[in-house]
Scaffold this active site. Structure first.
Site, PDB file in Angstrom:
ATOM      1  N   ARG A  58       0.821  -0.993   0.082  1.00 46.62           N
ATOM      2  CA  ARG A  58      -0.011   0.033   0.028  1.00 46.62           C
ATOM      3  C   ARG A  58       0.836   1.450   0.114  1.00 46.62           C
ATOM      4  O   ARG A  58       1.695   1.529   0.731  1.00 46.62           O
ATOM      5  CB  ARG A  58      -0.853  -0.064   1.277  1.00 46.62           C
ATOM      6  CG  ARG A  58      -1.580   1.487   1.555  1.00 46.62           C
ATOM      7  CD  ARG A  58      -2.605   1.446   2.464  1.00 46.62           C
ATOM      8  NE  ARG A  58      -3.898   0.753   1.904  1.00 46.62           N
ATOM      9  CZ  ARG A  58      -5.036   0.674   2.823  1.00 46.62           C
ATOM     10  NH1 ARG A  58      -5.205   1.623   3.584  1.00 46.62           N
ATOM     11  NH2 ARG A  58      -5.969  -0.031   1.954  1.00 46.62           N
ATOM     12  N   HIS A  67      -7.448   0.487  -6.214  1.00 46.57           N
ATOM     13  CA  HIS A  67      -7.577  -0.057  -5.156  1.00 46.57           C
ATOM     14  C   HIS A  67      -8.330  -1.508  -5.502  1.00 46.57           C
ATOM     15  O   HIS A  67      -9.654  -1.945  -5.188  1.00 46.57           O
ATOM     16  CB  HIS A  67      -8.416   0.558  -4.230  1.00 46.57           C
ATOM     17  CG  HIS A  67      -8.661   0.063  -2.682  1.00 46.57           C
ATOM     18  ND1 HIS A  67      -7.860  -0.902  -2.484  1.00 46.57           N
ATOM     19  CD2 HIS A  67      -9.319   0.328  -1.518  1.00 46.57           C
ATOM     20  CE1 HIS A  67      -7.682  -1.121  -1.145  1.00 46.57           C
ATOM     21  NE2 HIS A  67      -8.831  -0.381  -0.618  1.00 46.57           N
ATOM     22  N   GLN A 122     -10.129  -3.896  -2.910  1.00 46.45           N
ATOM     23  CA  GLN A 122     -11.292  -3.528  -2.472  1.00 46.45           C
ATOM     24  C   GLN A 122     -12.652  -3.760  -3.556  1.00 46.45           C
ATOM     25  O   GLN A 122     -13.654  -4.347  -3.243  1.00 46.45           O
ATOM     26  CB  GLN A 122     -11.159  -1.918  -2.303  1.00 46.45           C
ATOM     27  CG  GLN A 122     -12.674  -1.405  -1.735  1.00 46.45           C
ATOM     28  CD  GLN A 122     -13.229  -1.903  -0.372  1.00 46.45           C
ATOM     29  OE1 GLN A 122     -12.108  -1.821   0.485  1.00 46.45           O
ATOM     30  NE2 GLN A 122     -14.253  -2.544  -0.307  1.00 46.45           N
ATOM     31  N   ASP A 139     -17.245   7.333  -1.877  1.00 48.39           N
ATOM     32  CA  ASP A 139     -15.799   7.283  -0.945  1.00 48.39           C
ATOM     33  C   ASP A 139     -15.651   8.555  -0.294  1.00 48.39           C
ATOM     34  O   ASP A 139     -16.316   9.644  -0.941  1.00 48.39           O
ATOM     35  CB  ASP A 139     -14.691   6.710  -2.052  1.00 48.39           C
ATOM     36  CG  ASP A 139     -13.412   6.618  -1.174  1.00 48.39           C
ATOM     37  OD1 ASP A 139     -13.451   6.223  -0.019  1.00 48.39           O
ATOM     38  OD2 ASP A 139     -12.457   6.429  -1.938  1.00 48.39           O
ATOM     39  N   CYS A 180     -16.140   1.847   0.937  1.00 47.92           N
ATOM     40  CA  CYS A 180     -14.977   1.117   0.955  1.00 47.92           C
ATOM     41  C   CYS A 180     -14.680   1.259   2.687  1.00 47.92           C
ATOM     42  O   CYS A 180     -13.987   0.234   3.082  1.00 47.92           O
ATOM     43  CB  CYS A 180     -13.953   1.189   0.028  1.00 47.92           C
ATOM     44  SG  CYS A 180     -13.026   2.988   0.241  1.00 47.92           S
ATOM     45  N   ARG A 230     -13.470  -8.448   2.066  1.00 47.10           N
ATOM     46  CA  ARG A 230     -12.127  -8.012   1.757  1.00 47.10           C
ATOM     47  C   ARG A 230     -11.214  -9.396   2.013  1.00 47.10           C
ATOM     48  O   ARG A 230     -10.473  -9.803   1.424  1.00 47.10           O
ATOM     49  CB  ARG A 230     -11.705  -7.014   2.672  1.00 47.10           C
ATOM     50  CG  ARG A 230     -12.151  -5.399   2.251  1.00 47.10           C
ATOM     51  CD  ARG A 230     -11.574  -5.143   0.970  1.00 47.10           C
ATOM     52  NE  ARG A 230     -10.319  -4.875   0.778  1.00 47.10           N
ATOM     53  CZ  ARG A 230      -9.439  -4.079   1.368  1.00 47.10           C
ATOM     54  NH1 ARG A 230      -9.863  -2.868   1.849  1.00 47.10           N
ATOM     55  NH2 ARG A 230      -8.099  -4.031   1.270  1.00 47.10           N
TER      56      ARG A 230
HETATM   57  N1  NVA Z   1     -10.077   6.940  -1.503  1.00 47.93           N
HETATM   58  C1  NVA Z   1      -9.639   6.472  -0.075  1.00 47.93           C
HETATM   59  C2  NVA Z   1      -9.673   4.919   0.055  1.00 47.93           C
HETATM   60  C3  NVA Z   1      -9.733   4.470   1.380  1.00 47.93           C
HETATM   61  C4  NVA Z   1      -9.514   2.994   1.521  1.00 47.93           C
HETATM   62  C5  NVA Z   1      -7.808   6.835   0.124  1.00 47.93           C
HETATM   63  O1  NVA Z   1      -7.051   6.555  -0.724  1.00 47.93           O
HETATM   64  O2  NVA Z   1      -7.577   7.217   0.946  1.00 47.93           O
HETATM   65  N1   CP Z   2     -11.113  -0.130   2.733  1.00 48.27           N
HETATM   66  C1   CP Z   2      -9.882  -0.137   3.020  1.00 48.27           C
HETATM   67  O1   CP Z   2      -8.846  -0.219   2.260  1.00 48.27           O
HETATM   68  O2   CP Z   2      -9.750   0.259   4.410  1.00 48.27           O
HETATM   69  P1   CP Z   2      -8.406   0.546   5.297  1.00 48.27           P
HETATM   70  O3   CP Z   2      -8.000   1.686   4.775  1.00 48.27           O
HETATM   71  O4   CP Z   2      -8.820   0.638   6.648  1.00 48.27           O
HETATM   72  O5   CP Z   2      -7.422  -0.730   4.752  1.00 48.27           O
END
Ligand code: NVA
Ligand code: CP
Length: 302
Positions: A102, A129, A132, A219, A259, A287
């Protein structure tokens, strides 16, 4: 399939195979049927951003598959001090059987795959993502029976989630309408991909996008790394909230997916969130199952 870097790389058949395996693994887990497909295998989990769901579901998933998950904070690794990702890839490939990462730039994930020799899984970048959205597709298919022909709507920022929803849903034969402000459109590569699909629509109007929807996605307005833009974004997205009025335009049995984490009162009202909490937390649970399917697909027999 060697890696999961982005859904653009996968065929509809590959996505379907992952969803089928995810359903099977979910069934087995619920019925206490052991499935140690990754006995003796180690997954490195590199995090350059925060996480609740991704970390816990991958860690638990690897354990349930009989393997070992190793949490690696990017800040505590030498990549945090400038060691090139190309070297990190070649070193880690000699210890591990797979890497989940990540991070910010999609290029880092692509470089890991190019220079390493083990499967790489994108667990969120600024661009995508995919894990997800595999869980989202699994949840929708569970509840609606099939995916083909469903009308999906995404309201809000044209971010990593929007990019992956557009690609994943169009590939699975769904129609997708996205409502976002002009300055916050999905990535150009994704819009280029979507051009070939008559079922794709991009608009400024949340009402137009929500009309007749089977599934409504939203989101956060400010993603990880964009905290400094939070106030400016609140203004830009003021009209892009999933609320009861918007939901009334969708099909009466429309699902809501988020998500998480969610910001009640911003991209979604508390009323809509709580009214659809079952679907949203099933999505979070999935997930675990979807990622176990990805891990088995990529790492078993490797
Ligand atoms: N768009 C959000 C998704 C979090 C799971 C981010 O990138 O922070
Ligand atoms: N939806 C998701 O990826 O959650 P986290 O940021 O908690 O991993």
């Amino acid at each position: 399939m060697k890696h999961l870097l982005k859904l653009l790389d996968l065929s509809a058949e590959e996505i379907t195979e992952i969803l089928n395996l995810a359903d099977q693994l979910k069934y087995e887990q619920k019925h206490g049927i052991e499935h140690h497909h990754l006995k003796g295998k180690t997954l490195g989990m590199i995090f350059a951003k925060a996480s609740t769901r991704t970390r816990v579901s991958f860690e638990t998933g690897m354990y349930q598959l009989g393997g070992y998950p190793m949490y690696l904070s990017a800040n505590d690794m030498q990549i945090g001090r400038g060691e090139p990702i190309q070297d990190t890839a070649r070193v880690l490939s000699r210890y591990l059987d797979g890497i989940m990462i990540r991070t910010f730039e999609q290029k880092q994930v692509e470089d890991l795959a190019e220079y390493g020799s083990i499967p790489i899984i994108n667990a969120l970048t600024d661009f995508a993502h995919p894990c997800q959205v595999l869980a989202d597709l699994m949840t929708i298919r569970e509840r609606k029976g099939s995916l083909e022909g469903l009308q999906v709507c995404y309201i809000g920022d044209g971010n990593n989630m929007a990019n992956s929803i557009i690609v994943g849903c169009l590939k699975m034969g769904m129609h997708v309408a996205v409502a976002c402000p002009d300055n916050y459109r999905p990535h150009e590569d994704v819009l280029e991909f979507a051009k070939a699909y008559p079922g794709f629509k991009l608009t400024n109007s949340p009402k137009e996008a929500a009309k007749g929807a089977d599934v409504i996605f939203t989101d956060v307005w400010a993603s990880m790394g964009q905290e400094g833009e939070a106030e400016e974004r609140k203004k830009a997205f003021a009209g892009y909230q999933v609320n009861q009025e918007l939901l009334a335009l969708a099909k009466p049995d429309a699902m809501v997916q988020h998500c998480l984490p969610a910001h009640r009162g911003e991209e979604i009202t508390a009323e809509v969130f709580e009214g659809h909490a079952d679907e949203i937390f099933e999505e979070a649970e999935n997930r675990l199952h979807a990622q176990k399917a990805v891990l088995v697909t990529l790492m078993k027999n490797k």
